[in-house]
Design an enzyme around this catalytic site. Structure first.
Site, PDB file in Angstrom:
ATOM      1  N   SER A   1       1.611   7.102  -4.355  1.00  0.00           N
ATOM      2  CA  SER A   1       0.550   6.187  -3.931  1.00  0.00           C
ATOM      3  C   SER A   1       1.185   5.028  -3.202  1.00  0.00           C
ATOM      4  O   SER A   1       2.394   4.878  -3.175  1.00  0.00           O
ATOM      5  CB  SER A   1      -0.213   5.669  -5.138  1.00  0.00           C
ATOM      6  OG  SER A   1       0.571   4.714  -5.816  1.00  0.00           O
ATOM      7  N   LYS A   2       0.357   4.186  -2.646  1.00  0.00           N
ATOM      8  CA  LYS A   2       0.854   3.049  -1.883  1.00  0.00           C
ATOM      9  C   LYS A   2       1.778   2.170  -2.718  1.00  0.00           C
ATOM     10  O   LYS A   2       2.795   1.687  -2.250  1.00  0.00           O
ATOM     11  CB  LYS A   2      -0.325   2.231  -1.382  1.00  0.00           C
ATOM     12  CG  LYS A   2      -1.135   2.991  -0.347  1.00  0.00           C
ATOM     13  CD  LYS A   2      -1.055   2.315   1.014  1.00  0.00           C
ATOM     14  CE  LYS A   2      -1.376   3.285   2.139  1.00  0.00           C
ATOM     15  NZ  LYS A   2      -2.658   3.950   1.991  1.00  0.00           N
TER      16      LYS A   2
END
Length: 485
Positions: free
Chosen positions: A256-257
């Site tokens: 994920s980011k």
RNA sequence: GGCCCCGUCGUCUAGCGGCCUAGGACUCUGGCUUCUCAAGCCAGCUACGAGGGUUCGAAUCCCUUCGGGGCUACCA
């Protein structure tokens, strides 16, 4: 045997393509190339609220940049197009109607709120959640009543009793009892198709033979097979399925980011080479079987087989990617390295792109090639050669203002000034003679001071080569200037 | 909760019943080399989740358990 392999990569561009998508694309591509088959690229944009034209274009650009060229798909066309699902709406509508006519599918008038309530109840009662089949066998009166209420219907696929078993090339035989595969929606109330319909129809119509995709889609496979059946496809004509393990973040769950950068665009800006990204990603969930790790794209195509793909997820490790990127940079030919470096230098404002600048860059690149890991380090490394208003780095100034350093700089100046030949050999000979032999200094002390004075930093490419590139005039001027600090 | 998938060093992996006192790579640590930084070379640390079986013999086969993940949408 003998059906030509056709593999597809079919992302739903709801954002920039990320590491996981690309790993899938890479395997799809490599498998197609390995088998001499066709690589098909399709855009799954049935969710119009989330997919944008920008993301679609970005996906196309990213694949191109990585060198994952496709034989059928956007821009290149093909016999089974169009390759954007948004342009195939009439095809899906036709099939949905056929399923309705065959009674494989039916109209469902349940409202989202009602469905939600059912799910709640199921959860509370600890039974498998899912559509309860309420609208399966509606009478004409019931339908009329719902319509009178103004309800709109979705089209749902009827899942028969029984189970679906298929062989996943990576996981082996997988079986799902239909008790846990409820009737699913094919077409929204507004008439637009869902993934479940479009993906199955397209894979068949486009003659896809192998579906290699993320394991998140594993449990949707029975639904896809159900659509094949409704389409009248014979089991031997179903595509082969292979569900790839996830690529996860440094620590826990999916990438994920927060969990490291996932957008390929970011890696591009940082100065990772496409071949390094592909090489590294290939090693996530696959290995050639022996101890080889540094492989070219051509070798990947030659070596890649689905049976060597793992079933367990892999963690993404930036350090290893960097190591591979460094290897790939060192393996670049001078011309390639120049080609890759120039954009980073111009973007950083180090050069404007004149012929003389490029010539100097070309001469300087060999001395930094083995000391960088990412292309975005090139500007910092070569800055000292181009900077107009040169100044020693703030925290290095104090290291050349002591008496010994002053002496070193004075002697260097005196020794270098008369040089008629200015190259690294003559510079080194001159400096060694006066600083090491005459003054008796340790090389690191002596050359350190000269390094700071001429390059501005304690860290630089090899000193004598750097001074040669800088030129006699500038080198002497900088040493003289350092004496005044 | 239900269904499904997965489980070898910190990480990626080799291994598919004896070649394993478990190999390689990245990371980390120490050393060599050295004009800094790198690169290169050498050495070291560290793993078969647990418990039962099967077998002369198990990381490899079976079962259980624990742990991780996915799905459970009118997302894909």
């Amino acid at each position: 045997m003998g059906k030509k392999v056709k593999v597809r990569f079919a992302p739903s561009p709801t954002g920039d393509l990320h590491v996981g998508n690309i790993r899938t694309a890479l395997f799809d591509w490599a498998y197609a190339r390995h088998t001499g088959g066709t690589f098909l690229f399709r855009i799954e944009d049935t969710d119009t609220t989330r997919v944008t034209d920008e993301y679609i274009q970005a996906a196309i650009d990213t694949l191109k940049w990585l060198g994952l060229n496709w034989d059928e798909g956007p821009e290149v066309g093909g016999d089974n197009g169009p390759y954007l699902q948004s342009q195939r709406l009439d095809i899906y509508a036709e099939w949905a109607q056929k399923f309705l006519d065959q009674k494989d599918a039916y109209h469902c008038y349940c409202t989202p709120a009602e469905l939600e309530a059912t799910r709640e109840a199921q959860r509370a009662a600890n039974v498998a959640p899912g559509y309860d089949g309420k609208c399966r066998d509606l009478t004409a009166e019931q339908i009329a009543a719902y319509k009178a209420e103004g309800r709109e219907a979705v089209i749902r696929m009827r899942m028969p009793e029984g189970s679906t078993t298929f062989v996943d090339e990576i996981r082996g035989e997988v079986s799902f009892d239909h008790k846990f595969v409820p009737d699913f929606v094919l077409v929204r109330a507004d008439g637009s198709p869902l993934y479940t319909l479009a993906v199955a129809v397209d894979d068949i119509l486009m003659k896809v033979t192998h579906v290699l995709r993320g394991e998140d889609l594993l449990s949707s496979t029975p639904r896809q097979i159900r659509v094949y059946q409704a389409m009248g496809v014979k089991p031997e004509d179903y595509p082969v399925f292979a569900h790839l393990p996830f690529v996860m973040g440094q620590d826990n769950a999916k990438l994920s980011k927060r969990n490291g950068e996932v957008s390929i665009a970011w890696y591009r800006e940082q100065g990772y080479l496409p071949e390094a990204i592909c090489n590294y990603l290939a090693l996530l969930g696959w290995s050639p079987g022996d101890d080889r790790e540094n492989i070219t794209m051509a070798e990947l195509c030659e070596l890649f087989t689905v049976e060597k793909v793992h079933s367990s997820p892999a963690r993404f490790d930036m350090k290893k990617l960097e190591a591979i990127n460094g290897d790939k940079i060192r393996a670049l030919t001078p011309d390639e390295f120049l080609k890759w470096s120039l954009p980073f230098l111009t973007k950083a404002g180090i050069i404007t792109g004149t012929d003389s600048e490029i010539a100097l860059v070309k001469a300087a690149l060999p001395i930094i090639q083995e000391r960088i890991v990412k292309l975005n380090e090139v500007p910092q490394m070569l800055k000292f050669l181009f900077i107009k208003e040169f100044a020693v780095e703030a925290d290095s100034v104090s290291k050349i203002t002591d008496d010994v350093s002053k002496d070193v700089l004075k002697r260097s100046l005196k020794e270098l000034e008369p040089l008629t030949t200015w190259n690294h050999d003559s510079i080194e000979a001159a400096l060694r003679a006066c600083l090491i032999e005459e003054m008796g200094l340790k090389p690191r002390i002596a050359f350190g001071a000269v390094r700071i004075a001429t390059t501005g930093s304690t860290i630089s490419p090899p000193l004598f080569e750097s001074m040669e590139l800088l030129g006699k005039e500038a080198s002497l001027a900088r040493i003289a200037a350092a004496l005044t600090l």
